[in-house]
Structures are given as structure tokens and as C-alpha cells.
Design a protein around this motif. Structure first.
Motif, mmCIF file in Angstrom:
data_model
loop_
_atom_site.group_PDB
_atom_site.id
_atom_site.type_symbol
_atom_site.label_atom_id
_atom_site.label_comp_id
_atom_site.label_asym_id
_atom_site.label_seq_id
_atom_site.Cartn_x
_atom_site.Cartn_y
_atom_site.Cartn_z
ATOM 1 N N LEU A 123 -18.532 95.392 -11.116
ATOM 2 C CA LEU A 123 -18.082 96.715 -10.650
ATOM 3 C C LEU A 123 -17.582 97.574 -11.810
ATOM 4 O O LEU A 123 -17.911 98.746 -11.920
ATOM 5 N N GLN A 124 -16.787 96.963 -12.700
ATOM 6 C CA GLN A 124 -16.077 97.771 -13.686
ATOM 7 C C GLN A 124 -16.559 97.630 -15.121
ATOM 8 O O GLN A 124 -16.179 98.417 -15.983
ATOM 9 N N ASN A 148 -11.203 80.220 -5.445
ATOM 10 C CA ASN A 148 -11.324 79.029 -6.265
ATOM 11 C C ASN A 148 -11.598 77.789 -5.421
ATOM 12 O O ASN A 148 -10.687 77.209 -4.844
ATOM 13 N N TYR A 179 -12.873 96.677 15.053
ATOM 14 C CA TYR A 179 -12.618 98.052 14.677
ATOM 15 C C TYR A 179 -13.689 98.396 13.648
ATOM 16 O O TYR A 179 -13.951 97.628 12.739
ATOM 17 N N ALA A 190 -19.171 94.910 -4.916
ATOM 18 C CA ALA A 190 -18.519 96.032 -4.224
ATOM 19 C C ALA A 190 -19.543 97.131 -3.965
ATOM 20 O O ALA A 190 -20.519 97.266 -4.710
ATOM 21 N N GLN A 219 -8.508 78.140 0.502
ATOM 22 C CA GLN A 219 -7.057 78.191 0.684
ATOM 23 C C GLN A 219 -6.484 76.953 1.373
ATOM 24 O O GLN A 219 -5.294 76.883 1.649
ATOM 25 N N SER A 248 -13.894 94.786 11.322
ATOM 26 C CA SER A 248 -13.061 93.586 11.349
ATOM 27 C C SER A 248 -12.395 93.473 12.700
ATOM 28 O O SER A 248 -12.311 94.441 13.458
ATOM 29 N N ASN A 265 -19.677 100.370 -4.422
ATOM 30 C CA ASN A 265 -19.994 101.352 -5.465
ATOM 31 C C ASN A 265 -20.251 100.730 -6.838
ATOM 32 O O ASN A 265 -20.052 101.364 -7.864
ATOM 33 N N ASN A 310 -17.108 101.136 6.088
ATOM 34 C CA ASN A 310 -16.530 99.893 5.622
ATOM 35 C C ASN A 310 -16.883 98.808 6.624
ATOM 36 O O ASN A 310 -17.177 99.114 7.772
ATOM 37 N N ILE A 360 -12.209 81.374 3.548
ATOM 38 C CA ILE A 360 -10.880 80.810 3.715
ATOM 39 C C ILE A 360 -10.779 79.361 3.228
ATOM 40 O O ILE A 360 -9.681 78.853 2.988
ATOM 41 N N TYR A 376 -11.472 72.625 -5.993
ATOM 42 C CA TYR A 376 -10.920 71.405 -5.369
ATOM 43 C C TYR A 376 -11.906 70.721 -4.428
ATOM 44 O O TYR A 376 -11.769 69.555 -4.124
#
Ligand code: B1M
Lengths: 213, 345
Positions: free
Chosen positions: B287-288, B240, B84, B320, B205, B92, B322, B89, B202, B243
Motif C-alpha cells: 500500500l505505502q 502471526n 451492515y 488495501a 489469536q 460486517s 487503494n 467498504n 482469528i 505457532y
């Protein structure tokens, strides 16, 4: 606690769905009350899993298989629970906000909610504010849960809440938000009713919110 | 004042040597499109746009390299996953395509010169290498590492469950994903890029034991194949990955790019002698935050990881779209201000 319930807890922790199903049936056959099987067996196991996940001792795959094992038990209990006149905890409409496609965390939240007895209407990912509104009108849930994993989609939670107000449905539901970049402060700022840092606490929070009404 | 050519600067860092200063190379994707003034859709569907936007981004900030990456779904797309495409953007996948053994049997390794947008990415690399390859370090996606690609094909949770329910199914799928990466990598290597990039968001995780079984051996095969062609490899994980740092180094990757959740001093200590580290200023801060905050964070990374060489300053992941330009300028300025070698800890 009975050995059977202890075994059930272990089966959930190990993520062994077949065994969890078998032991659930065995517990019922032994005459243990279905609510007790649910809380002291299945949910107790899932709580341990939640703690271990938070402590980073286990990873998402282990949580998924544990949740599946719990669900297997819950499915067996469901008709019996209805018989005991334990009401559903409530209904929750859940989704990842528009522009955001992360759903692993949201799905864990859904599983935990189901575990503690909620009926979950999962709208999936990339959910537009209007779709949340539609779902509120259609399902009349007690709660709406929104997940966001991106800094850039957090503002969409606020927009969604504004859409609730504009549509006049804000007063009809409690709203819970979560996801890695979200925090308590942000939740308060945007006017949500609650924030939960992880799936286990999301389920606890949801229950508490429904009770306080 | 910088005398060394940027491409040499990064090459030295990758060889664990000390260039004139710390190289700086945040990998921009959506931000590159925005910075070039085009929508993501236009960026990721045209070789010309992709190449132009990538070069423009490196020029805007004076980066030492150019990153060519259309999106993270194009191998899956070339294998049959329908995507899509939002207007502005990253695309995906709509739904997994490998749910049964029959579907697995039907799955084919795509032809990088024919299928999906793979030829477009190859073409974009030709353009980039021709225009700036003598000067800037060119890094191209082959993107989804085998395990990550497998997740896209069967669904993330399904892949996790398969590790328990049917590992052999997953291993068969991983064979095809590995072959896909190798073929795609060969096509891209032939354009003359310096480095190929494999991402596995991924991987943060799953457990180390799972990484060892389902990711590491396949990554290693892709990486060995790239090394045979004389191309170095970047391995990237979001989140993270503390590990699995050693296991990521065991893949043979030349550069490990890791996210801001990893303590960079610890990464330096644990694997800094084996791989070049790239990272890890928080994309949220970039970004911020303010330029001063970005500068301070970048300085901190340099102090913790630059000594002795083998370090490239970057964000922990792609910034990001912007992200304020001033913040990326501040990142680059920090490399010039604090990154002069020799640096001692
Ligand atoms: C209703 O109430 C509640 C209550 C509690 C709630 C709740 C709702 N929702 C969640 N919770 C809480 O309970 C859960 C369980 O305890 C927890 O859920 P979590 O979701 O936090 O935790 C999960 C169990 C496990 N965690 C995850 O699943 C997320 C892991 C990381 C690595 C991640 C993944 C896997 C992915 N990603 Co993406 N991804 C990253 C993530 C880095 C990280 N470690 O956080 C993050 C979130 N991604 C990011 C980005 C930038 C992106 N990702 C993208 C894509 C992807 C994948 C497709 C590859 C994949 C998603 C697969 C999927 N189906 O979900 C792109 C965006 C796509 C889009 N439009 O959404 C892309 C833009 C591409 C890119 N550059 O990587 C970053 C966001 C940065 C930011 N702060 O804005 C990121 C932090 C990585 C990084 N450092 O750059 C709690 O937060």
C-alpha cells in the motif's frame, strides 16, 4: 506479601473468576486494606498476564478470562474503595475510530483501564469524530482513547483530533492512541498526548497523564 | 515469453512441482472492486459485478488466478446475522445471533442455492469458470472456516470465553458451521472451480492447544469433503500464525496462505514439504511502499520459499483497496524476473 494476596494473584492469572471473588472477600475479612487487595492482589495478577501476553506465552482468550477474574474482584472491592475515599482514577472515553471494526484490543484496553480505577465510557467500533465530540461534551472525561488496527483508518485518528479542535474541546482532554499499526512517532505527528503499545501500558500511561494533568 | 497456461502453473505448484516460473496470485477483494471502478456494495451484491471485477483484476495485472470472494460474512448472513453494508467498504455483522442454547437449537445449516448471497457467489463462479476457467486458476471463497464462522455467530470474545466456560456449546455450534461449509463448498465445487478458500483470521489469536481442539478437526472435515469432490483447498490466517503452522498443515489443506508476520523461510522449513505456500509480501508495504521496495520484498520471498516448487507469490493478506497499481505490477514483474525455475536456495 500475605498468602491470601498471593493466592489472589494466582487466581487472576489462572482466570478463575469464582476463586478470585472468593479470595477477594477472604482478604477483606482478614482485614487487608481494599487498596492493597486491589494493587497487590488483582492488578499484580493482571500485570503478570500482560507480561506473558507480550512475551507470546499466552493468547487473547487467557487474557480475557484473567481480565474477567480481575473485574470480579474489583466489583467486590468497589463499595469498600469508595468508603476509603480513594477517588476514581478518572473517566475515559474509548472507541475504535471510524471505518474500523476491530475491537478485541480496544476491549482489553477498557478492561485494564477499569482495573486501575478508571470509569470507562466505551463507544464501541466505527466511531465517527462527531460521536467522540458528543461524548466529550456529555461525559466530560479526563481522557479520550482511540484505537485503530488498519493502516487505512490511522488517518482517521488525525481527523478526529481535528474535529476536537474545531469543536473547541481539544484542550479539555488528554488523548491516547494505540493499535497494532500505530506507533509513538505517529502519535506525536498527529498531536496526541500519548501512545501505548499494549493494554497494560495504556492503563499506566492514562494514570500518568491524569496525574500530570 | 510465459509458455505455460496460468492454470497449469498453479496446479503444478500445488502438486509441489516446479512450473516454468513461480506463479503469482495476490488475492484481491476490495481492491478488485476499486480497480473495476465500482463501490464495494455493488461489487458484493451482484454475481455479474463480482465476476467481472474479479476477472478484470486478474487481467489488469496478469495474475495466474482469479479470486472470487464477496465478503467474509455471507455464511453468517445466510444463517441469520444481519449485516451492515457501508457504501464502499466490506459489510460486517451487526450483532451475534447465538447467545443461548435455545438460539443454538434454532440455528440451521443454510441452503447455498437459496439463502442470503450464497447463490450469488455460486452464480459468479459459474460465470468466471465459463469465461476463464480453462486459462486461469479459479479460487472461490467458502470463506469463514468453522471456528471463524462460529466467532461471527456468537461474537469473538464470547467464543473465546466459551472455550473455557462451555466447550460443548462451542462444539455443537462448530458442527453446524462445519456442515455449512461442506454444503456451501459442494455447491461451489459443482461450478468447476479449482480451489476453495477458507479464512480464519482469528486463528492467530488462540493457542495451539485451542486450535487443535476447536479448529483443526473441523477444518479437516471440510477439507476431506472438498478433496472427495476433487477440489483443492486454501487455508488462510491473518496475523502471526507461526505457532500453528504444523497444525494448519495437519488439516490437509493443499495451500496455506499466511501473513507477513510469519518468517517465510521458517514456514518453508517447517511445512514446505507438506503444503504449497502462498504469500507473504506485507500488505502495508504494497500500500505505502514504492514499486522498487515491493520488488525487493517479492524477490526475498522467492529466494526463501520458491526452491523445489510448491510456492505461489502473493501478499500476506488482501491488499488495501487503494493500493497503487504500480505496486501490484511490480509484484507480478518480480515473479517473472526472479521466479524462473529451476531455483536453488
Ligand atoms: C487508546 O489507547 C490504546 C492503547 C493501546 C491499544 C489500543 C488503544 N488499541 C489497541 N491497543 C494495544 O493493546 C492491545 C492489547 O495489548 C493490542 O491490540 P491489538 O488489537 O493489536 O491486539 C489484539 C489483542 C489481538 N489482535 C486482534 O484482535 C487483531 C487480529 C487480526 C488477525 C484481525 C482480526 C481478528 C480481524 N479482522 Co483484521 N485482523 C488483523 C489482525 C492481524 C494481527 N495479528 O494483528 C488485521 C488488523 N486486519 C486486517 C484487515 C485488512 C482486515 N481485518 C478485517 C476484519 C477482521 C475480523 C472481523 C475478521 C477480525 C476482527 C474481530 C474483532 N471483533 O475485532 C477487515 C476490516 C474490517 C474493518 N473495517 O475494520 C479487513 C480489511 C479484512 C481482511 N482483509 O482481513 C489487517 C490490517 C492491515 C493493515 N495494516 O491495514 C491485519 C493486520 C491482518 C492483515 N495482515 O491483513 C495493542 O495494539
Amino acid at each position: 506479601m500475605s498468602d491470601t494476596l498471593k493466592q489472589l494473584t494466582e487466581a487472576v492469572i489462572a482466570g478463575n473468576a469464582t476463586l478470585a471473588g472468593k479470595i477477594t472477600e477472604q482478604a477483606l475479612a482478614e482485614g487487608i486494606a481494599p487498596t492493597k487487595v486491589l494493587t497487590d492482589g488483582l492488578i499484580a495478577g493482571m500485570s503478570v498476564v500482560g507480561v506473558r501476553f507480550k512475551a507470546e506465552e499466552i493468547f487473547v482468550p487467557e487474557v480475557l478470562i484473567a481480565a474477567r477474574a480481575m473485574k470480579t474482584g474489583v466489583e467486590i472491592l468497589r463499595p469498600r474503595l469508595a468508603g476509603e475515599a480513594v477517588p476514581m482514577a478518572g473517566t475515559i472515553v474509548l472507541g475504535t475510530v471510524q471505518g474500523d471494526l476491530h475491537d478485541i484490543g480496544k476491549n482489553l484496553v477498557a478492561m485494564m483501564m477499569e482495573g486501575v480505577g478508571f470509569k470507562v465510557i466505551d463507544l464501541g467500533v466505527n466511531v465517527a469524530p462527531e460521536r467522540f465530540v458528543e461524548a466529550i461534551n456529555e461525559h466530560e472525561p479526563d481522557l479520550v482513547g482511540m484505537s485503530a488496527l488498519l493502516t487505512t483508518t490511522m488517518p482517521m485518528m488525525k481527523e478526529t483530533l481535528e474535529a476536537f479542535k474545531a469543536a473547541g474541546v481539544r484542550g479539555r482532554v488528554k488523548v491516547v492512541v494505540g493499535g497494532a499499526p500505530v506507533n509513538e512517532n505517529f502519535a506525536r505527528q498527529i498531536g496526541a498526548d500519548g501512545y501505548a503499545p499494549d493494554a497494560g501500558s495504556a492503563a499506566d500511561l492514562a494514570k500518568a497523564l491524569v496525574v500530570t494533568g | 515469453m510465459d509458455k505455460m497456461r496460468p492454470v497449469e502453473r498453479i496446479k503444478l505448484a500445488v502438486e509441489h512441482k516446479q512450473p516454468d516460473r513461480v506463479p503469482v496470485f495476490p488475492v484481491c477483494v476490495a481492491h478488485a472492486a476499486k480497480n473495476y471502478g465500482i463501490t464495494y456494495r455493488d461489487y458484493c451484491t451482484s454475481a455479474e459485478n463480482l465476476a467481472r471485477a474479479a476477472i478484470h483484476c486478474s487481467r489488469t495485472y496478469g495474475l495466474d488466478g482469479v479470486f472470487v470472494q464477496a465478503c467474509g460474512w455471507q455464511e453468517a448472513e445466510a444463517m441469520g446475522v444481519e449485516l451492515y453494508y457501508p457504501e464502499d467498504n466490506a459489510p460486517s455483522g451487526k450483532a451475534p445471533i447465538v447467545k443461548t442454547r435455545e438460539e443454538l437449537k434454532k440455528l440451521r445449516v443454510p441452503d447455498p442455492l437459496k439463502d442470503g448471497r450464497m447463490p450469488m457467489v455460486v452464480k459468479a463462479n459459474e460465470l468466471v469458470v465459463k469465461e476463464v476457467g480453462h486459462e486461469l486458476y479459479v479460487k472461490s471463497q467458502i470463506d469463514q472456516a468453522p471456528f471463524a464462522l462460529a466467532c461471527e455467530l456468537v461474537g469473538f470474545e464470547q467464543a473465546f470465553l466459551l472455550m473455557y466456560d462451555d466447550p460443548s456449546f462451542l462444539h455443537e455450534l462448530l458442527e453446524i458451521c462445519t456442515e455449512t461449509q461442506i454444503r456451501y463448498g459442494k455447491a461451489i465445487a459443482s461450478t468447476g472451480v479449482h480451489n476453495v478458500f477458507m479464512g480464519e483470521a482469528i486463528a492467530s489469536q488462540i493457542s495451539p492447544a485451542q486450535y487443535k481442539e476447536f479448529s483443526l478437526p473441523y477444518n479437516r472435515r471440510v477439507i476431506d469433503a472438498m478433496h472427495e469432490l476433487g477440489v483443492t483447498v486454501t487455508l488462510h490466517t491473518c496475523g502471526n500464525s507461526s505457532y500453528i503452522l504444523e497444525l494448519m498443515a495437519d488439516t490437509g489443506a493443499d495451500i496455506i496462505e499466511f501473513d507477513s508476520m510469519v518468517d517465510i523461510a521458517e514456514a518453508k522449513r517447517r511445512v514446505g514439504d507438506r503444503v504449497c505456500l502462498q504469500g507473504n509480501v506485507d500488505t502495508g508495504l504494497v500500500l505505502q511502499g514504492t514499486p522498487d521496495e515491493v520488488e525487493a520484498a517479492a524477490k526475498d520471498c522467492i529466494e526463501k520459499a520458491a526452491s523445489g516448487g510448491g510456492f505461489i507469490l502473493a501478499c500476506g493478506c488482501e491488499p488495501a483497496p487503494n493500493t497503487p497499481q504500480a505496486n501490484l505490477h511490480a509484484l507480478v514483474a518480480a515473479a517473472k524476473k526472479y521466479g524462473r525455475y529451476p531455483i536453488t536456495q
